[in-house]
Design a protein around this motif. Structure first.
Motif, PDB file in Angstrom:
ATOM      1  N   MET A   1       0.840  -1.179   0.000  1.00 18.72           N
ATOM      2  CA  MET A   1       0.000   0.000   0.000  1.00 18.72           C
ATOM      3  C   MET A   1       0.886   1.244   0.000  1.00 18.72           C
ATOM      4  SD  MET A   1      -3.236   0.656   2.369  1.00 18.72           S
ATOM      5  CE  MET A   1      -3.163   2.068   3.393  1.00 18.72           C
ATOM      6  N   ALA A   2       0.543   2.191  -0.863  1.00 19.23           N
ATOM      7  CA  ALA A   2       1.346   3.400  -1.001  1.00 19.23           C
ATOM      8  C   ALA A   2       1.067   4.374   0.147  1.00 19.23           C
ATOM      9  CB  ALA A   2       1.033   4.070  -2.333  1.00 19.23           C
ATOM     10  N   SER A   3       2.091   5.089   0.510  1.00 23.68           N
ATOM     11  CA  SER A   3       1.941   6.092   1.565  1.00 23.68           C
ATOM     12  C   SER A   3       1.161   7.288   1.019  1.00 23.68           C
ATOM     13  CB  SER A   3       3.307   6.546   2.049  1.00 23.68           C
ATOM     14  OG  SER A   3       3.962   7.279   1.035  1.00 23.68           O
ATOM     15  N   GLU A   4       0.692   8.095   1.939  1.00 20.90           N
ATOM     16  CA  GLU A   4      -0.056   9.290   1.540  1.00 20.90           C
ATOM     17  C   GLU A   4       0.801  10.205   0.676  1.00 20.90           C
ATOM     18  OE1 GLU A   4      -3.271  11.784   1.153  1.00 20.90           O
ATOM     19  OE2 GLU A   4      -3.200   9.770   2.011  1.00 20.90           O
ATOM     20  N   SER A   5       2.067  10.367   1.024  1.00 18.26           N
ATOM     21  CA  SER A   5       2.946  11.240   0.232  1.00 18.26           C
ATOM     22  C   SER A   5       3.165  10.657  -1.167  1.00 18.26           C
ATOM     23  CB  SER A   5       4.277  11.457   0.941  1.00 18.26           C
ATOM     24  OG  SER A   5       4.952  10.239   1.128  1.00 18.26           O
ATOM     25  N   GLN A   6       3.231   9.335  -1.277  1.00 19.77           N
ATOM     26  CA  GLN A   6       3.399   8.707  -2.594  1.00 19.77           C
ATOM     27  C   GLN A   6       2.154   8.908  -3.444  1.00 19.77           C
ATOM     28  OE1 GLN A   6       6.269   7.130  -3.856  1.00 19.77           O
ATOM     29  NE2 GLN A   6       5.094   7.451  -5.706  1.00 19.77           N
ATOM     30  N   ARG A   7       0.982   8.779  -2.827  1.00 17.03           N
ATOM     31  CA  ARG A   7      -0.269   9.009  -3.571  1.00 17.03           C
ATOM     32  C   ARG A   7      -0.347  10.445  -4.074  1.00 17.03           C
ATOM     33  NH1 ARG A   7      -2.366   5.309   0.241  1.00 17.03           N
ATOM     34  NH2 ARG A   7      -2.955   6.963   1.691  1.00 17.03           N
ATOM     35  N   LYS A   8       0.065  11.383  -3.237  1.00 19.43           N
ATOM     36  CA  LYS A   8       0.050  12.794  -3.651  1.00 19.43           C
ATOM     37  C   LYS A   8       1.044  13.036  -4.787  1.00 19.43           C
ATOM     38  CE  LYS A   8      -1.507  14.803   0.707  1.00 19.43           C
ATOM     39  NZ  LYS A   8      -1.149  15.648   1.852  1.00 19.43           N
ATOM     40  N   ALA A   9       2.212  12.418  -4.685  1.00 16.95           N
ATOM     41  CA  ALA A   9       3.215  12.570  -5.744  1.00 16.95           C
ATOM     42  C   ALA A   9       2.701  11.985  -7.055  1.00 16.95           C
ATOM     43  CB  ALA A   9       4.522  11.901  -5.333  1.00 16.95           C
ATOM     44  N   ASN A  10       2.057  10.831  -6.981  1.00 11.69           N
ATOM     45  CA  ASN A  10       1.485  10.207  -8.186  1.00 11.69           C
ATOM     46  C   ASN A  10       0.419  11.102  -8.800  1.00 11.69           C
ATOM     47  OD1 ASN A  10       3.110   7.966  -7.886  1.00 11.69           O
ATOM     48  ND2 ASN A  10       1.517   6.714  -6.938  1.00 11.69           N
ATOM     49  N   LYS A  11      -0.420  11.682  -7.964  1.00 15.85           N
ATOM     50  CA  LYS A  11      -1.475  12.568  -8.455  1.00 15.85           C
ATOM     51  C   LYS A  11      -0.876  13.788  -9.152  1.00 15.85           C
ATOM     52  CE  LYS A  11      -5.585  15.086  -7.040  1.00 15.85           C
ATOM     53  NZ  LYS A  11      -6.475  15.465  -5.947  1.00 15.85           N
ATOM     54  N   ARG A  12       0.150  14.385  -8.525  1.00 15.10           N
ATOM     55  CA  ARG A  12       0.801  15.556  -9.142  1.00 15.10           C
ATOM     56  C   ARG A  12       1.418  15.183 -10.488  1.00 15.10           C
ATOM     57  NH1 ARG A  12       2.656  16.401  -3.876  1.00 15.10           N
ATOM     58  NH2 ARG A  12       4.691  15.540  -4.431  1.00 15.10           N
ATOM     59  N   TYR A  13       2.071  14.025 -10.541  1.00 13.85           N
ATOM     60  CA  TYR A  13       2.690  13.587 -11.789  1.00 13.85           C
ATOM     61  C   TYR A  13       1.626  13.416 -12.878  1.00 13.85           C
ATOM     62  CZ  TYR A  13       5.191  10.878 -15.246  1.00 13.85           C
ATOM     63  OH  TYR A  13       5.730  10.447 -16.425  1.00 13.85           O
ATOM     64  N   LYS A  14       0.534  12.742 -12.537  1.00 12.03           N
ATOM     65  CA  LYS A  14      -0.525  12.510 -13.520  1.00 12.03           C
ATOM     66  C   LYS A  14      -1.135  13.813 -14.017  1.00 12.03           C
ATOM     67  CE  LYS A  14      -1.777   7.865 -12.122  1.00 12.03           C
ATOM     68  NZ  LYS A  14      -2.804   6.963 -11.604  1.00 12.03           N
ATOM     69  N   GLU A  15      -1.313  14.768 -13.109  1.00 10.61           N
ATOM     70  CA  GLU A  15      -1.868  16.062 -13.505  1.00 10.61           C
ATOM     71  C   GLU A  15      -0.905  16.826 -14.407  1.00 10.61           C
ATOM     72  OE1 GLU A  15      -2.869  17.910  -9.808  1.00 10.61           O
ATOM     73  OE2 GLU A  15      -4.692  16.702  -9.570  1.00 10.61           O
ATOM     74  N   LYS A  16       0.381  16.695 -14.135  1.00 11.13           N
ATOM     75  CA  LYS A  16       1.390  17.405 -14.914  1.00 11.13           C
ATOM     76  C   LYS A  16       1.619  16.763 -16.283  1.00 11.13           C
ATOM     77  CE  LYS A  16       5.951  19.421 -14.313  1.00 11.13           C
ATOM     78  NZ  LYS A  16       7.110  19.569 -13.428  1.00 11.13           N
ATOM     79  N   HIS A  17       1.350  15.484 -16.398  1.00 14.47           N
ATOM     80  CA  HIS A  17       1.604  14.733 -17.629  1.00 14.47           C
ATOM     81  C   HIS A  17       0.333  14.089 -18.175  1.00 14.47           C
ATOM     82  CE1 HIS A  17       5.490  14.862 -15.481  1.00 14.47           C
ATOM     83  NE2 HIS A  17       5.972  15.057 -16.694  1.00 14.47           N
ATOM     84  N   LYS A  18      -0.728  14.874 -18.312  1.00 13.19           N
ATOM     85  CA  LYS A  18      -2.023  14.340 -18.721  1.00 13.19           C
ATOM     86  C   LYS A  18      -1.991  13.673 -20.092  1.00 13.19           C
ATOM     87  CE  LYS A  18      -5.197  16.947 -15.938  1.00 13.19           C
ATOM     88  NZ  LYS A  18      -6.486  17.595 -15.870  1.00 13.19           N
ATOM     89  N   GLU A  19      -1.349  14.313 -21.060  1.00 15.27           N
ATOM     90  CA  GLU A  19      -1.318  13.741 -22.405  1.00 15.27           C
ATOM     91  C   GLU A  19      -0.610  12.395 -22.411  1.00 15.27           C
ATOM     92  OE1 GLU A  19       0.068  16.394 -25.437  1.00 15.27           O
ATOM     93  OE2 GLU A  19      -1.185  18.030 -24.709  1.00 15.27           O
ATOM     94  N   GLN A  20       0.495  12.303 -21.706  1.00 15.71           N
ATOM     95  CA  GLN A  20       1.241  11.044 -21.636  1.00 15.71           C
ATOM     96  C   GLN A  20       0.408   9.971 -20.940  1.00 15.71           C
ATOM     97  OE1 GLN A  20       4.195  10.661 -23.159  1.00 15.71           O
ATOM     98  NE2 GLN A  20       4.135   8.502 -22.677  1.00 15.71           N
ATOM     99  N   GLN A  21      -0.316  10.343 -19.889  1.00 16.62           N
ATOM    100  CA  GLN A  21      -1.161   9.391 -19.180  1.00 16.62           C
ATOM    101  C   GLN A  21      -2.282   8.884 -20.080  1.00 16.62           C
ATOM    102  OE1 GLN A  21      -0.749   8.082 -16.005  1.00 16.62           O
ATOM    103  NE2 GLN A  21       1.225   9.061 -16.261  1.00 16.62           N
TER     104      GLN A  21
END
Length: 60
Positions: A1-21
């Motif tokens: 299970m991912a930590s809260e900070s990891q989930r937030k980092a993943n969310k930021r990455y996905k938001e920053k790289h929407k086209e790639q996602q």
């Protein structure tokens, strides 16, 4: 299970790289369909589409 900070980092990455996602999701969906659900007719149609796209890319 991912930590809260990891989930937030993943969310930021996905938001920053929407086209790639979106590309990853489309590629994954296509592969899943081709591997698990496509009929012979589907595969033949996809092959025609792929051949046309290859020719387009080769002529650039």
């Amino acid at each position: 299970m991912a930590s809260e900070s990891q989930r937030k980092a993943n969310k930021r990455y996905k938001e920053k790289h929407k086209e790639q996602q979106q590309l990853y999701v489309k590629r994954s969906t296509t592969r899943n369909f081709l591997k698990n659900y496509a009929s012979l007719d589907d595969l033949q149609e996809m092959q025609e589409i792929i051949d046309t796209r290859l020719k387009q890319l080769e002529n650039k």
